[in-house]
Design an enzyme around this catalytic site. Structure first.
Site, PDB file in Angstrom:
ATOM      1  CG  ASP A   8      32.777  38.462  35.336  1.00 43.93           C
ATOM      2  OD1 ASP A   8      33.468  37.576  34.803  1.00 43.93           O
ATOM      3  OD2 ASP A   8      31.567  38.324  35.586  1.00 43.93           O
ATOM      4  CG  ASP A 101      35.495  34.050  34.832  1.00 46.15           C
ATOM      5  OD1 ASP A 101      35.012  33.446  35.801  1.00 46.15           O
ATOM      6  OD2 ASP A 101      34.808  34.527  33.916  1.00 46.15           O
ATOM      7  CD  GLU A 102      32.171  35.813  38.573  1.00 46.18           C
ATOM      8  OE1 GLU A 102      31.569  36.386  39.485  1.00 46.18           O
ATOM      9  OE2 GLU A 102      31.755  34.796  38.018  1.00 46.18           O
TER      10      GLU A 102
END
Length: 391
Positions: A8, A101-102
């Site tokens: 993350d 973003d993960e």
DNA sequence: TCTGGGGTCCTAGGACCC
DNA sequence: TCTGGGGTCCTAGGACCC
């Protein structure tokens, strides 16, 4: 049991923005809309003042008057996101992308090559940092939800490994609100019944939890509370972020800078939104059968209306006319409109549609007109061709 | 200048069908 | 004619996630 990494990015949008503006690095920075907007990401100095993502920007500014507000650069964010996903795939092909973003990484196979999971986690972090100049945090566990919680505990810029035998000890003291799928509403409901921690939920009899939140949600919560959710990844996933199944709906919505009281003003926006949605649909060769609109009033009450068509379509005109009919069916607006949205649901590939009837002259004409517009837009840009009422 | 924009999934009732 | 029982589709709303 194979180890799963949840990676993350730390304050992703803000970190990307600060890469371009290193002079702001130690200042409180928020990325988001300055006007009627919310915080998309807050730098850690901003968080120290209580600024959080999803918070109205006006509130953030009250909490932190010296806050530096930057507009998101979605193109840059998208390119950094793709580059980061590429980093992951060089480490293992078993990547499940969750968002910009993960991602989850299954490093069971990579272990032989690269070492134990905590070593791979540091390798991921170092690679992302060296290549993209931003930091991330990594959680390591046997299941996806525990890995996700672990990455949260690792923030910022760290690694947390949770061994299977430590799962209850680590999970049970945490606030229930940290469980995936427990938002403000469910958290408040659980709290009213005295269930504050993950352990409280874990110790609640299944039947009692069923009564509280429904059978499905109850089973889900118990699995999360005991860390017994899935341990296999769905490689790909997240359309637009790395393949996976096509979207099942596409939409667009807009909050007006000032609430709009007249029908024409709302319809102009509906047309603009529809043009964008059907253009994206045609770009991916998708058609859809159900048209839905959302209307939010000044007082924030929100209604939605939908209509399912006889045939799937990607024709701007058809979607727009349906949207207008749905809007008009609401009757005269008693309050000014704050937000309108259009969404097309039940999407499927255009090629798979068998026309029950031969396409009429009229429909074929509009469909060809749309495609001509798409070609012109590709050549000359979005500003080149637009409906007359938007000029 | 309180409360963005992109989505997904679930629930629940009614229609309709067998 | 005291009234079942699924299954599926459609619609509206709500909760949630990033």
């Amino acid at each position: 049991m194979t180890p799963i990494l949840h990676v993350d990015m730390d304050a992703f949008y803000a970190s990307v923005a600060l890469r371009e503006r290193p002079d702001l690095r130690d200042l409180p920075v928020a990325v988001g809309g300055a006007h009627r907007g919310v915080v998309l990401a807050a730098s850690y100095p901003a968080r120290a003042h209580g600024v959080r993502s999803a918070m109205p920007m006006s509130r953030a500014r009250r909490l932190c008057p010296q806050l530096v507000v930057l507009a998101p650069d979605f193109e840059l964010i998208g390119s950094v996101s793709r580059a980061v996903h590429e980093c992951f795939r060089r480490i293992t092909p078993l990547v499940e992308v969750l968002s910009a973003d993960e991602a989850f990484l299954d490093v069971g196979g990579a272990g032989r090559r690269l070492g134990p999971p905590e070593v791979v986690a540091e390798l991921v972090r170092a690679t992302v940092h060296d290549e993209q100049g931003i930091t991330c945090s990594v959680g390591v566990a046997a299941t996806v939800s525990v890995a996700k919680l672990a990455s949260r505990l690792a923030k910022p810029d760290g690694v947390v490994v949770v061994a299977p035998e430590d799962v209850p000890r680590m999970l049970h003291p945490l606030d229930v609100g940290l469980l995936y799928g427990v938002g403000d509403k469910t958290r408040a409901r659980l709290q009213r019944l005295g269930l504050r921690t993950v352990g409280d939920v874990a110790r609640t009899p299944r039947a009692a939890l069923h009564e509280l939140v429904g059978a499905r949600q109850a089973d889900h919560l118990l699995a999360l509370a005991w860390g017994t959710d899935r341990g296999e990844l769905v490689v790909g996933r997240a359309p637009g972020f790395g393949g996976g199944e096509p979207d099942s709906s596409m939409g667009a919505q807009h909050t007006f800078g000032r609430d709009v009281a007249d029908r024409d003003g709302v319809l102009r926006e509906l047309l603009r939104l529809t043009t964008s949605v059907t253009g994206r649909m045609r770009g991916r060769d998708l058609v859809g059968r159900t048209v839905a609109i959302t209307v939010r009033s000044t007082d924030f009450t929100t209604v939605s209306r939908s209509r399912t068509l006889a045939e799937p379509t990607d024709v701007t005109r058809e979607v727009y006319e349906t949207a207008v009919a749905l809007f008009d069916a609401l009757g005269p607006q008693r309050r000014a409109v704050r937000l309108v949205g259009v969404r097309v649901e039940g999407l499927g590939p255009r090629g798979a549609v068998h026309h029950q009837h031969v396409l009429g002259e009229r429909e074929r004409g509009w469909s060809e007109a749309d495609r001509a517009v798409d070609r012109a837009t590709r050549r000359f840009g979005g500003a080149a061709v637009r409906p007359a009422s938007l000029l």
